[in-house]
Design a protein around this motif. Structure first.
Motif, PDB file in Angstrom:
ATOM      1  N   TRP A 480       1.338  -0.935   0.210  1.00 57.21           N
ATOM      2  CA  TRP A 480      -0.327   0.500  -0.098  1.00 57.21           C
ATOM      3  C   TRP A 480       0.607   1.372   0.281  1.00 57.21           C
ATOM      4  O   TRP A 480       2.463   1.289   0.699  1.00 57.21           O
ATOM      5  CB  TRP A 480      -0.828  -0.882   1.316  1.00 57.21           C
ATOM      6  CG  TRP A 480      -0.055   0.088   2.627  1.00 57.21           C
ATOM      7  CD1 TRP A 480       0.047   1.349   3.385  1.00 57.21           C
ATOM      8  CD2 TRP A 480       0.469  -0.546   3.002  1.00 57.21           C
ATOM      9  NE1 TRP A 480       0.742   1.575   3.922  1.00 57.21           N
ATOM     10  CE2 TRP A 480       1.306   0.042   4.834  1.00 57.21           C
ATOM     11  CE3 TRP A 480       0.780  -1.747   3.143  1.00 57.21           C
ATOM     12  CZ2 TRP A 480       1.645  -0.197   5.222  1.00 57.21           C
ATOM     13  CZ3 TRP A 480       1.349  -2.746   4.307  1.00 57.21           C
ATOM     14  CH2 TRP A 480       2.026  -2.190   5.109  1.00 57.21           C
ATOM     15  N   SER A 482       1.644   5.489   0.402  1.00 55.84           N
ATOM     16  CA  SER A 482       1.672   5.462   2.442  1.00 55.84           C
ATOM     17  C   SER A 482       2.466   7.585   2.277  1.00 55.84           C
ATOM     18  O   SER A 482       3.533   6.922   1.878  1.00 55.84           O
ATOM     19  CB  SER A 482       1.590   4.322   3.386  1.00 55.84           C
ATOM     20  OG  SER A 482       2.037   5.949   4.473  1.00 55.84           O
ATOM     21  N   ARG A 485       4.960   7.617   5.152  1.00 52.31           N
ATOM     22  CA  ARG A 485       6.182   6.893   5.442  1.00 52.31           C
ATOM     23  C   ARG A 485       6.998   7.432   4.135  1.00 52.31           C
ATOM     24  O   ARG A 485       8.904   7.360   4.948  1.00 52.31           O
ATOM     25  CB  ARG A 485       5.943   4.878   4.396  1.00 52.31           C
ATOM     26  CG  ARG A 485       6.951   4.442   4.546  1.00 52.31           C
ATOM     27  CD  ARG A 485       6.294   3.033   3.431  1.00 52.31           C
ATOM     28  NE  ARG A 485       5.047   2.878   3.439  1.00 52.31           N
ATOM     29  CZ  ARG A 485       4.629   1.878   2.743  1.00 52.31           C
ATOM     30  NH1 ARG A 485       4.772   2.931   1.817  1.00 52.31           N
ATOM     31  NH2 ARG A 485       3.655   1.955   3.136  1.00 52.31           N
ATOM     32  N   TRP A 687       0.788   9.066  15.477  1.00 54.97           N
ATOM     33  CA  TRP A 687       1.776   8.321  14.477  1.00 54.97           C
ATOM     34  C   TRP A 687       2.974   9.323  14.396  1.00 54.97           C
ATOM     35  O   TRP A 687       4.683   8.340  14.041  1.00 54.97           O
ATOM     36  CB  TRP A 687       0.976   7.981  12.844  1.00 54.97           C
ATOM     37  CG  TRP A 687       0.426   7.072  13.150  1.00 54.97           C
ATOM     38  CD1 TRP A 687      -0.403   6.776  14.096  1.00 54.97           C
ATOM     39  CD2 TRP A 687      -0.640   7.107  11.780  1.00 54.97           C
ATOM     40  NE1 TRP A 687      -1.381   5.124  13.265  1.00 54.97           N
ATOM     41  CE2 TRP A 687      -1.662   6.129  12.028  1.00 54.97           C
ATOM     42  CE3 TRP A 687      -0.957   7.879  10.404  1.00 54.97           C
ATOM     43  CZ2 TRP A 687      -2.598   6.107  11.139  1.00 54.97           C
ATOM     44  CZ3 TRP A 687      -2.416   7.682   9.569  1.00 54.97           C
ATOM     45  CH2 TRP A 687      -2.745   6.408   9.800  1.00 54.97           C
TER      46      TRP A 687
END
Length: 712
Positions: A480, A482, A485, A687
């Motif tokens: 996936w 992100s 990321r 996060w």
């Protein structure tokens, strides 16, 4: 605080199969006890104190996240009947707005105009308004009535996934009904919109009943439609694409059953499509006068069959022979002119289109696979509420390609781009590289790994890396994209996904080979993937981190115990780290229904022995662990906060005599659920903090190189 919190030890003995174990932290099972909540608060204070120097880094990472995201944005509008339906977000607002506009006013798909919503917008649900004054807000289901005049939605205000139902008139916003409380979340309207079907949960938090509610009446008058006595089975309820059927799904980990109610006669008794048979799983898709049935009655990897919508037996399933033995069929959707079959093959995902042919014996003609240009990618069927469509919405992404939504013309085999996730900040996504690596497990099985990094990262054994893993319930960890990321990749990190057994990446047998007595394959595979990354110079031996959540948190706990030298840092999120205690208690969530996943240690001494051998809590020992970050939520009902709290307490006790012990941080969201906090900005900050801890504990504080040098 000069020292981390020390939890009180009060051993409680339990005996099973002649084995007596003393649990010093059994008292933590009472999650509402003042002592337990106070202990979590102390752990939070310790984590905040120890990471205070990282606040600047966490703030930087948060701003990096935010700078790449379109905060005011619109989803791809989907046409249904007279309306375009969509969700949109507004900069500064935590939650989404669900809305629609008339097709008559917008013949083409509507769009934002300088950030403003489309003209004539009718708001269905403004989650920001609903969430006012709430620490947590989540929507379980949101359903428009077949006539398009009512909205039914279910809300969770605690994070415990127990939902109150509200019904509003769309044109005025008038609240018509809020009588139904504490449901399982799923909803389905009758065809006339007078009745609403919903689920109830039992004391073990298992959705076990389907009820029918007549709008405007007290919930005490609701009618029980289905009661599931077998504690291995969950129930859910929904409607077919054409709104003609209320669909009741009943399933365990290995067996399923479906029941249909004609939505035009909602007072009728549900009709069983095919009686459950142990080990046989099936799924149904009503379309017209037929059912598409995906099942594993004769094939491990499932196959597709056709049946009349009046079907009451597996004997009425007509095989379609559209897939091979090496193709794992994961779903099917029926349209007027074609069928879309979703499948897995060779570790990847795919879509097969089968055109209808009225002259063919089974009504089906030519088949072809939808082709995408990337060898490593994830694709699935998007939102397609209209059965008469000549195109199908497909969604694909990869580790380097943002989420892309397209219309695919099934006859011309051409794509029309509808939307690709925009990455703000001038990022050149062509600078990132992805590929598939293969590790070799101890038994010789080849384990796929998806890898991504920036193009200036060389395989010279110096790069920091993060290895992600899950490996349970047949859930695949497909690649996936992100934007979050990118904060790691721009700091020179390698990110990798270990597609370990227990998921379904390589087919149904991949799942079967990572459950029950084969469960140790999951962590053996993960360690093999870590070794492959290090031995190949893809990551540095002393700068490899690992992450996993829920059942993936169990994986993290096991590898921290059994392979502590492989990782510099491990993040275990909402981790299932006391599985034996939980699975021994049938009154707990994740117990009876979980016996088909992990085994039944109450009755089976071998299952007990195996689970005890790998349970992270049962196997804590005085050794030098990696740096550990453990995160959970107080209101999580899937994995109680008790489990990570006990594990951390046991770790702290074991580490008292260990020289040069690495940091152990434990943080609990006091107003959150299994997925953490609910608002998007709160989630990004959570996060960002976790990313700051990861960077600090693995590499220190290098800043991102936003403008990397061109490759030689």
């Amino acid at each position: 605080m000069e020292q981390p919190p020390v939890a009180r030890r009060k051993p409680v003995a339990r005996t099973h199969h002649g084995d007596t174990v003393e649990d010093p932290y059994a008292w933590m099972a009472d999650r509402g006890a003042v002592e337990f909540v106070d202990h979590l608060a102390l752990e939070n204070a310790w984590a905040a104190q120890q990471t205070a120097p990282l606040q600047g880094l966490a703030d930087d990472v948060f701003e990096e996240f935010r700078s790449r995201i379109e905060e005011t944005d619109l989803s791809v509008p989907v046409r249904h009947d007279r309306w375009w339906y969509y969700t949109r977000t507004v900069e500064g607002e935590q939650y989404a707005v669900e809305a629609r506009v008339l097709v008559a006013d917008h013949p083409d798909r509507p769009a934002l105009t300088e950030g403003r919503p489309p003209a004539g917008e009718q708001v269905l649900l403004d989650q920001n308004a609903e969430a006012q004054g709430q620490e947590f807000f989540g929507v379980g289901a949101s359903e428009v009535s077949p006539a398009g005049d009512l909205l039914a939605y279910s809300v969770d205000l605690a994070g415990d996934e127990r939902y109150d139902v509200r019904v509003r008139r769309i044109d005025t916003g008038e609240l018509l009904d809020d009588a139904v409380r504490r449901t399982g979340g799923s909803l389905a309207f009758s065809l006339d919109g007078r009745h609403l079907f919903y689920t109830r949960v039992d004391d073990a938090w298992r959705p076990h009943q389907v009820w029918r509610h007549e709008l405007g009446t007290p919930s005490e008058q609701d009618v029980l439609v289905h009661d599931e006595p077998d504690e291995r089975f969950f129930v859910g309820v929904g409607t077919s694409r054409d709104d003609r059927w209320v669909v009741i799904a009943i399933g365990s980990k290995t067996t399923s059953e479906y029941r249909l109610v004609d939505a035009s006669t909602p007072l009728d008794e549900p009709r069983v499509v095919a009686p459950r048979r142990q080990g046989v799983e099936y799924d149904v898709e009503p379309f017209g006068d037929q059912l598409l049935v995906v099942h594993n009655a004769q094939r491990v990897n499932f196959e597709l069959a056709l049946a009349p919508v009046t079907c009451t037996s597996v004997d009425e399933w007509q095989p379609l022979d559209l897939t091979g033995d090496d193709e794992f069929v994961t779903g099917a959707e029926g349209f007027d002119d074609f069928i879309a079959v979703t499948l897995r093959r060779a570790g990847g995902t795919g879509i097969r289109i089968v055109l209808r042919d009225a002259d063919a014996p089974n009504g089906l003609g030519e088949a072809h696979d939808v082709s995408f240009g990337e060898p490593v990618h994830t694709v699935h069927v998007g939102a397609n509420p209209e059965s008469s469509t000549p195109t199908i919405q497909v969604v694909h992404e990869s580790l380097v390609t943002p989420r892309t939504v397209e219309d695919y013309d099934v006859r011309s085999r051409t794509f029309t781009l509808l939307k690709q996730q925009h990455v703000r900040g001038g990022h050149d996504l062509a600078r990132y590289r992805q590929r598939r690596e293969w590790a070799t497990a101890a038994d010789g099985t080849r384990i796929p790994i998806s890898v991504v990094h920036r193009d200036d990262v060389e395989p010279d054994g110096t790069a920091p890396g993060l290895l992600h893993g899950y490996g349970a319930y047949g859930i695949s960890s497909d690649p996936w994209f992100s934007v979050l990321r990118l904060s790691l990749l721009d700091r020179g990190w390698v990110f990798a996904v270990a597609h370990v057994r227990g998921g379904s990446e390589m087919g149904r047998s991949w799942y079967d080979d990572g459950k029950l007595e084969h469960k140790p394959h999951t962590w053996g595979d993960f360690v093999a993937c870590a070794d492959h990354l290090v031995d190949g110079g893809i990551v540095a031996r002393d700068r490899l981190a690992a992450e996993g959540g829920s059942a993936g948190g169990l994986l993290m706990g096991v590898v921290a115990n059994e392979a502590p030298d492989r990782f510099a840092f491990v993040h275990a999120s909402v981790p299932f780290v006391d599985p034996l205690t939980t699975i021994l208690d049938p009154s707990m969530p994740l117990t009876v229904i979980e016996w088909e996943e992990w085994g039944n240690p109450l009755e089976d001494p071998e299952a007990y022995r195996l689970m005890k051998s790998y349970s992270p809590y049962e196997n804590v020992r005085p050794q030098r662990y990696p740096s550990l970050l453990v995160t959970t939520s107080l209101n999580d009902t899937r994995v109680y906060a008790t489990e990570p709290a006990k594990w951390v307490a046991a770790l702290r006790h074991a580490l008292e005599g260990v020289d040069d012990a690495r940091p152990l941080l434990f943080r609990t969201e006091m107003a959150g659920g299994h997925g953490g906090q609910s608002g998007r900005y709160d989630t990004w900050r959570q996060w960002a903090w976790e990313t700051a801890v990861l960077i600090d504990q693995t590499t220190g504080h290098p800043r991102p190189d936003a403008d990397p040098p061109a490759p030689a």
